[in-house]
Structures are given as C-alpha cells and as structure tokens.
Design a protein around this motif. Sequence first.
Motif, PDB file in Angstrom:
ATOM      1  N   HIS A  19      35.020  37.171  31.825  1.00  0.00           N
ATOM      2  CA  HIS A  19      34.269  38.260  32.471  1.00  0.00           C
ATOM      3  C   HIS A  19      35.012  39.589  32.289  1.00  0.00           C
ATOM      4  O   HIS A  19      35.869  39.956  33.084  1.00  0.00           O
ATOM      5  CB  HIS A  19      34.105  37.915  33.963  1.00  0.00           C
ATOM      6  N   HIS A  66      34.394  43.792  31.092  1.00  0.00           N
ATOM      7  CA  HIS A  66      33.487  44.902  30.759  1.00  0.00           C
ATOM      8  C   HIS A  66      34.191  45.870  29.823  1.00  0.00           C
ATOM      9  O   HIS A  66      35.359  46.178  30.013  1.00  0.00           O
ATOM     10  CB  HIS A  66      33.072  45.650  32.024  1.00  0.00           C
ATOM     11  N   GLU A 123      26.191  40.796  31.598  1.00  0.00           N
ATOM     12  CA  GLU A 123      26.038  40.526  33.023  1.00  0.00           C
ATOM     13  C   GLU A 123      24.678  41.090  33.432  1.00  0.00           C
ATOM     14  O   GLU A 123      24.457  42.295  33.357  1.00  0.00           O
ATOM     15  CB  GLU A 123      27.170  41.173  33.832  1.00  0.00           C
ATOM     16  N   ASP A 174      36.525  40.162  35.691  1.00  0.00           N
ATOM     17  CA  ASP A 174      35.613  41.273  35.976  1.00  0.00           C
ATOM     18  C   ASP A 174      36.382  42.583  35.724  1.00  0.00           C
ATOM     19  O   ASP A 174      36.245  43.561  36.460  1.00  0.00           O
ATOM     20  CB  ASP A 174      35.113  41.232  37.428  1.00  0.00           C
TER      21      ASP A 174
END
Length: 217
Positions: free
Chosen positions: A8, A10, A63, A157
């Motif tokens: 995860h 970004h 996501e 994340d």
Amino acid sequence: MQIKADLHVHTTYSKDSLITPKDLVYYANKKGLDAVAVTDHNQLEGAYKIAKETDFPVIPGMEVSSSEGHIVALNVNELIPRGLTAAETVMRIHRAGGVAIACHPFVLFKGCLKDKVCSTFDAIEIINARAFPFKRSVKKATETAERLKLPRVAGTDAHYGPQIGYGYTKIEASELSVEAIAKAIVEGHCQPFGKAVPVTLNLEMELQRVKRMIKKG
Ligand SMILES: [Zn+2]
Ligand SMILES: [Zn+2]
C-alpha cells in the motif's frame, strides 16, 4: 520463495503523496523489500507506467473510494470506478482479474469499511502502518479476519518516501511476478508484519507538503 512487499504505497499520481517513482525505488531497496504495490487514489495509469519504467518489481494497483470505504485493488486490468458500494466494487475488481483488499477497515478520519467488510474480499489489511489509533485498528482487523477466515496482509499507506516499508507482507509465492504474488495472497500464503510509522516521520511529511505548496505558489 518468500517475498517481502509493502502492499500500500501512494506516489505523486495521488495528489496527496510526495513519493516520486525515484523515491519509491530508492526507499523500497533501502528497506529491503522485494516488491512494492503502487495504489494511488482512484487511478491506475500511473501504477502501470511506474511498473513499466522502473527496474524494481512493482505490483500495479489502485485504492478505490467506494461509497462505503476505501478498497485496495491489486493487479486489475481496468480502472475501477469510484462511488459504487463495497460489494459492487469487489465484484468489479474480480471481473477485472484483480485482488480486493479491505484496507484500514477500522481507522478514524479515513474512509473505512467497518462492518461492510465481508467474505467476498480476498484479504484484509491487518496492519496499516499509518492507521490511527494503531493498536485498536490492528486488533479489530484481526478479529474480522478471524471471523471471516480471510487472508491477512499489511502495507504502509505511505505518502512520503521514508515511510515506505513500515508495514509489509511476507508472501510465499512460486516466483517473483505479479501473477504469482496475487495468487499467493488469494490463497492465503501471506502474513502481515510491521509497526506504526513514527510521529516524527508524519510531521516531516506535513512539513515537506507545506514546502511543496509554497514552491508551487
Ligand atoms: Zn485509504
Ligand atoms: Zn491509501
């Protein structure tokens, strides 16, 4: 073989992330990861571009903002639209050949699924290294995974390079390929590891964001 992957992350394709493709590779290597999943908000193009252009193993994903909470889709062959219910989103992910992960299902301040997590998901993100409150979210996600008998994964994340690798999944796959990793997760040959990202790193990120904003004017 065992693969250590942050599932995860970004990149700058998500407007709220500072991670450039170069940062991604640098920090993934530094943290001893074997692979990393790029999961930008509601878009897929950047992930495939990065997977193609970097020499580090990248699992392309996204996501999705469902109407009932965020859902990570790995290895989908088309963009999954936002705003559908959780059940519809999972169905669309499966139809696109992907893996549906209930990410940060019990955190505050982010779109979380809570009781919308159901057995049609392929896995639950037990550890989200930026979850708040951290311990409670791990506990509640673990309980849900036990109840639904779902595979367990972890990711950071990350929205800032140095955060990468705080959450990671150990995957027992036949080879280091996206297909093999996706299959191993669905079959439950995976385990979540990691710890919360230190507060200092989150503050550092906010500072960098402000700097970026000022630079952009
Ligand atoms: Zn999210
Ligand atoms: Zn995220």
